[in-house]
Design an enzyme around this catalytic site. Sequence first.
Site, mmCIF file in Angstrom:
data_model
loop_
_atom_site.group_PDB
_atom_site.id
_atom_site.type_symbol
_atom_site.label_atom_id
_atom_site.label_comp_id
_atom_site.label_asym_id
_atom_site.label_seq_id
_atom_site.Cartn_x
_atom_site.Cartn_y
_atom_site.Cartn_z
ATOM 1 N N HIS A 170 0.361 5.568 4.063
ATOM 2 C CA HIS A 170 -0.569 5.375 2.954
ATOM 3 C C HIS A 170 -1.985 5.648 3.468
ATOM 4 O O HIS A 170 -2.710 4.710 3.792
ATOM 5 C CB HIS A 170 -0.450 3.950 2.427
ATOM 6 N N GLU B 51 1.911 7.828 0.224
ATOM 7 C CA GLU B 51 1.407 6.995 -0.863
ATOM 8 C C GLU B 51 -0.115 7.070 -0.890
ATOM 9 O O GLU B 51 -0.745 7.203 0.166
ATOM 10 C CB GLU B 51 1.807 5.528 -0.657
ATOM 11 N N HIS C 242 -6.219 2.815 8.736
ATOM 12 C CA HIS C 242 -5.035 2.863 9.583
ATOM 13 C C HIS C 242 -4.524 4.308 9.655
ATOM 14 O O HIS C 242 -4.934 5.046 10.540
ATOM 15 C CB HIS C 242 -3.940 1.856 9.171
ATOM 16 N N THR D 61 -5.491 -4.407 0.118
ATOM 17 C CA THR D 61 -4.199 -3.750 0.073
ATOM 18 C C THR D 61 -3.882 -3.488 -1.394
ATOM 19 O O THR D 61 -4.618 -3.898 -2.279
ATOM 20 C CB THR D 61 -3.086 -4.600 0.723
ATOM 21 N N HIS E 124 6.237 -3.608 -1.486
ATOM 22 C CA HIS E 124 5.058 -4.462 -1.259
ATOM 23 C C HIS E 124 5.474 -5.912 -1.030
ATOM 24 O O HIS E 124 6.001 -6.576 -1.914
ATOM 25 C CB HIS E 124 4.010 -4.379 -2.366
HETATM 26 C C1 LIG Z 1 1.631 0.775 -2.211
HETATM 27 C C2 LIG Z 1 1.997 -0.279 -1.255
HETATM 28 O O1 LIG Z 1 2.395 -1.356 -1.623
HETATM 29 C C3 LIG Z 1 1.813 -0.062 0.187
HETATM 30 O O2 LIG Z 1 1.441 1.214 0.521
HETATM 31 C C4 LIG Z 1 0.755 -0.980 0.647
HETATM 32 O O3 LIG Z 1 -0.377 -0.715 -0.102
HETATM 33 C C5 LIG Z 1 0.482 -0.855 2.072
HETATM 34 O O4 LIG Z 1 -0.893 -0.627 2.238
HETATM 35 P P1 LIG Z 1 -1.612 -1.386 3.481
HETATM 36 O O5 LIG Z 1 -0.712 -1.155 4.677
HETATM 37 O O6 LIG Z 1 -2.951 -0.728 3.582
HETATM 38 O O7 LIG Z 1 -1.648 -2.842 3.100
HETATM 39 N N1 LIG Z 2 5.181 0.876 -1.033
HETATM 40 C C1 LIG Z 2 5.228 -0.325 -0.247
HETATM 41 C C2 LIG Z 2 5.028 0.014 1.185
HETATM 42 O O1 LIG Z 2 5.038 1.170 1.563
HETATM 43 C C3 LIG Z 2 4.865 -1.075 2.179
HETATM 44 O O2 LIG Z 2 4.298 -2.231 1.606
HETATM 45 P P1 LIG Z 2 4.256 -3.505 2.602
HETATM 46 O O3 LIG Z 2 5.683 -3.761 3.038
HETATM 47 O O4 LIG Z 2 3.389 -3.133 3.752
HETATM 48 O O5 LIG Z 2 3.700 -4.626 1.753
#
Ligand SMILES: CC(=O)[C@@H](O)[C@H](O)COP(=O)(O)O
Ligand SMILES: NCC(=O)COP(=O)(O)O
Length: 245
Positions: free
Chosen positions: A43, A70, A50, A100, A190
């Site tokens: 992401h 993402e 990160h 986040t 998430h």
């Molecule tokens: C969309 C989603 O739920 C994940 O991509 C989450 O946003 C992780 O992002 P961070 O690792 O920046 O928290």
């Molecule tokens: N789309 C969710 C993801 O990629 C990871 O979310 P999280 O497990 O870091 O909350």
Amino acid sequence: MTNLSVNINKVATLRNARGGNVPNVLQTALDSERFGAQGITVHPRPDERHIRYSDARELAPAVTTEFNIEGYPDEKFISLVLETKPAQVTLVPDGPDVLTSNAGWDTRAHADFLQPIIQRFKEAGIRVSLFIETDEDLIRGAAELGADRIELYTEAFAVNHASMGANAATPYAKSAELAHSLGLGVNAGHDLSLDNLADFVAMVPHLDEVSIGHALISDALYLGLENTIQAYRRQIELGWNRREH
Ligand SMILES: CC(=O)[C@@H](O)[C@H](O)COP(=O)(O)O
Ligand SMILES: NCC(=O)COP(=O)(O)O
């Protein structure tokens, strides 16, 4: 069976903390696949806190399972995705300053914004998933926009699971049934974890993929990455076997 996509954002967080290349994000992704990950998710955020855009460019040709990028579809993100051509792009309505991801798309209010972007990715042969909450009309909106899948935003499930157990997944089961009836694939993610994953998989039908990062990488600090990925795979299998077929 539901696929596990390992989100390696937090590996990049640790790497960036010292400014070098340890831990190596690319090697961690390849090892994760070898340990049982069925996909790799990243992401890249605008501030590159990160995952960097350069990480995505390095990962794209190397990942042999499913690569999922993402993010919020600004022009820089759109160009990155069209350049790297991951198996899947998951569009997330995150502002640049969020800690986040904290919401799903309003597919009605943002229809005019999303529709041409979705079309560009689909014309490039990239599967499009929309990060969304358990709202019937917004899920219908995702289907009308031509999305291939939705990703159910599971923070509320994770929060409620502590008090409600598997019943916290009931809204997600209804959303998954609706999405399936509309021809949408169903992803979820998430705050999924070893504590709640089996209940979610047991309750939610038609679940193609879960993407998990924060809890999984945190667990790996104690259990090791190979043991952790295999533990998450076992929880998915446990949940799948508990499903009412
Ligand atoms: C969309 C989603 O739920 C994940 O991509 C989450 O946003 C992780 O992002 P961070 O690792 O920046 O928290
Ligand atoms: N789309 C969710 C993801 O990629 C990871 O979310 P999280 O497990 O870091 O909350």
